[in-house]
Structures are given as C-alpha cells and as structure tokens.
Design a protein around this motif. Structure first.
Motif, mmCIF file in Angstrom:
data_model
loop_
_atom_site.group_PDB
_atom_site.id
_atom_site.type_symbol
_atom_site.label_atom_id
_atom_site.label_comp_id
_atom_site.label_asym_id
_atom_site.label_seq_id
_atom_site.Cartn_x
_atom_site.Cartn_y
_atom_site.Cartn_z
ATOM 1 N N THR A 88 0.857 -1.181 0.000
ATOM 2 C CA THR A 88 0.000 0.000 0.000
ATOM 3 C C THR A 88 0.896 1.235 0.000
ATOM 4 O O THR A 88 2.108 1.134 0.173
ATOM 5 C CB THR A 88 -0.918 0.046 1.236
ATOM 6 O OG1 THR A 88 -0.114 0.235 2.407
ATOM 7 C CG2 THR A 88 -1.735 -1.226 1.367
ATOM 8 N N ARG A 164 -8.994 3.782 4.315
ATOM 9 C CA ARG A 164 -7.952 2.841 4.727
ATOM 10 C C ARG A 164 -8.577 1.483 5.057
ATOM 11 O O ARG A 164 -8.030 0.433 4.706
ATOM 12 C CB ARG A 164 -7.187 3.409 5.928
ATOM 13 C CG ARG A 164 -5.962 2.632 6.274
ATOM 14 C CD ARG A 164 -4.921 2.618 5.172
ATOM 15 N NE ARG A 164 -4.053 3.781 5.201
ATOM 16 C CZ ARG A 164 -3.094 4.018 4.315
ATOM 17 N NH1 ARG A 164 -2.874 3.173 3.314
ATOM 18 N NH2 ARG A 164 -2.349 5.093 4.397
ATOM 19 N N LEU A 181 2.517 -2.605 4.336
ATOM 20 C CA LEU A 181 1.673 -1.447 4.626
ATOM 21 C C LEU A 181 2.565 -0.257 4.952
ATOM 22 O O LEU A 181 3.365 -0.321 5.892
ATOM 23 C CB LEU A 181 0.776 -1.750 5.837
ATOM 24 C CG LEU A 181 -0.057 -3.033 5.762
ATOM 25 C CD1 LEU A 181 -0.679 -3.347 7.131
ATOM 26 C CD2 LEU A 181 -1.150 -2.889 4.705
ATOM 27 N N PRO A 184 -0.011 2.863 7.681
ATOM 28 C CA PRO A 184 -1.472 2.721 7.612
ATOM 29 C C PRO A 184 -2.220 3.651 8.552
ATOM 30 O O PRO A 184 -3.375 3.968 8.298
ATOM 31 C CB PRO A 184 -1.704 1.248 7.982
ATOM 32 C CG PRO A 184 -0.491 0.838 8.743
ATOM 33 C CD PRO A 184 0.641 1.619 8.123
#
Ligand code: ADP
Ligand code: MG
Length: 266
Positions: A88, A164, A181, A184
């Motif tokens: 991400t 998210r 991630l 996050p």
C-alpha cells in the motif's frame, strides 16, 4: 536475525542512491512467514524507498529481494503483485467512482486488469460479472470491517480512515501471501487504531504475512511480532519491540522515550 521458521521475504544488501543521498544503503532483513514485521526509523531513514525497491516501483543499485523463494530482480510491480506481494502507499488508493462493494470485489481480479479499469468502469462493464460467491465473500469482509452499511457508497466519498479500512478489506479479498503497509495509521483517526490492529491480525489468520511501516510506536508495539529498525538507509537493530527499549543504538537514533499502547476506552 536468523529466522527460526519459513521466510516470506529475504532482503539482502539492498541499496539505492539518489545523487549523493544514500536513501537505502546495504539494507538487509528477513520477514518471517505468518508474522507481523514492523519497519521503523526516523523520517528519511529509507523505509518508503526500501518498499519501492522490494515491490518493483524503483530499481535497486545493488542487492537482492527473495519472496517466497523467488528472486524479484527486474520484475515489474504488476508481476510482483501477481506473485502475491501487495504493497500500500502512504495515501490510500481506491477507485473513487466505484462503490465500496465494487472496490472489494475487484481486488480479487489480477492487478493489471485492475489498473486498466481503474476509476473508469463499474463492475458490470468490467468484462465479466462478479460471481455470487465473490459477492458474498466481499460482503462478509465488509461486515467484518464494519463497512457493510457503506457498501453502495462511492469510495471517493469516504473519510480517510474509512478509505484505509476499504483498502484493508481489498487486501483481505486479494489474499496476497505478503502485504507491505506504508504508514497505515497516517491521517487516520486514532480511534480506528484498534480496528486496524484487529484487521492486521485478520490478515495473519487469513494466511497473509505482514510488513508494516508506521510512526505510531504504540501501534507497532501492539501489532508486531518483531521490529526492524532503519536509520540512514541501513538496519541498525532488530528484535521484539520490547528488546529495542534497551538498545542504545536505537534510542540514540530515534526512539528515546517509548510510550505503551493503550486500547481506546481502556
Ligand atoms: P522514509 O520513508 O524512511 O521517511 P524515504 O525512503 O522516503 O524515507 O527517504 C529516504 C531518503 O531518500 C531521504 O533523504 C529522501 O529525501 C531521499 N529520497 C527519497 N526519494 C527520493 C528521490 N526520488 N529523489 C531524491 N531523494 C530521494
Ligand atoms: Mg516514508
């Protein structure tokens, strides 16, 4: 660190220089399979660049990345994601024009198609109908993430924290072997922290190993099995979070006083 069990990701001697800046400099670490690995370090330590190198968004000057036994050198981000390694970004990326449910269902499809259709078409137009089992699986994941009431909302209308959570729901639907991630909790209401922590535990239960970069150290303490500390492009320490409190190099580089995690409402 020597990993006792199976390894999800093995990073060795990774380096990337931008002009005179050694953004990543002989960086090596292992992320064990089935565990949550934290990646921390001060701003500019090279964490995001390391993620870019691992996931194929930038080419390293040196070093190797082995994912589930496969060398990733030279592979495109699409190829890497199709092998089961998803990352991400610091800002959540969703298909703004599509509904929450469509966003989650589409995560099951391969990444190259996904990018192609991104933001352009609804599910019905995207080449095939979602199967009933895909829809019911996506609904189940939305239920679990507390997003079911928002299933028909356009994803672009959601708050930062909700986006998210949709991204996390998409990861559950995609079921990668490893997810990385990048911050996050950035821009997310801290009240959502415990839900994010439970979501990360859910990734592990679903068979997805996790690497998480995060500035929120109480969150890192809450969710990780072990932590890799970067400073000036290299790994300066790694071990369980607790062990870092007494590590002088870590305290000097970055940590100082480390607060403990408090569950909201506790
Ligand atoms: P972190 O994510 O740990 O905060 P980054 O990987 O973003 O660190 O950055 C590491 C270092 O590399 C910083 O000094 C940053 O300014 C530099 N850097 C990152 N990307 C670039 C780039 N594209 N061009 C030049 N310098 C960069
Ligand atoms: Mg970063």
């Amino acid at each position: 660190m020597t990993a006792a069990g199976p390894v999800a990701l093995d990073v060795r001697g990774l380096s990337k220089h931008f002009g005179g800046v050694r953004a990543v400099d002989d960086c090596s670490f292992i992320a064990p399979k089935g565990k949550v690995t934290g990646l921390i370090g001060p701003n500019g330590a090279g964490k995001s660049t390391a993620i870019d190198l691992i996931s194929g968004f930038k080419l390293p000057d040196a070093g190797s990345v082995v994912f589930e036994g496969k060398a990733l050198q030279g592979l495109s981000p699409h190829r890497i994601s199709r092998l089961g390694l998803i990352r991400t970004f610091q800002t959540p990326r969703e298909w703004r024009e599509l509904t929450v449910l469509e966003n989650v269902v589409l995560a099951r499809w391969d990444e190259s198609r996904e990018t192609f259709w991104r933001g352009v078409l609804g599910l019905r137009q995207a080449g095939r109908e979602a199967t009933l089992s895909e829809l019911s699986e996506a609904r189940g994941i939305l239920q679990e993430f507390g997003l079911i009431a928002l299933r028909n909302e356009r994803a672009g209308n959601l708050s930062g924290g909700q986006k998210r959570l949709v991204e996390f729901a998409r990861i559950r639907m995609a079921k990668p072997q490893l997810v990385i991630l990048d911050e996050p909790m950035g821009g997310v209401n801290p009240v959502l922290g415990e839900r994010m922590a439970l979501a990360i535990e859910g990734f592990i239960t679903a068979g997805t190993s996790v690497i998480v970069v995060e500035h929120n150290l109480p969150f890192i303490e809450r969710v990780t099995d072990h932590v890799v500390v970067m400073s000036q492009g290299s790994v300066i320490a790694n071990g369980p979070f607790e062990s870092l409190r007494s590590n002088q190099a870590v305290v000097d580089a970055y940590l100082g006083e480390m607060p403990t995690y408090e569950q909201p409402g506790a």
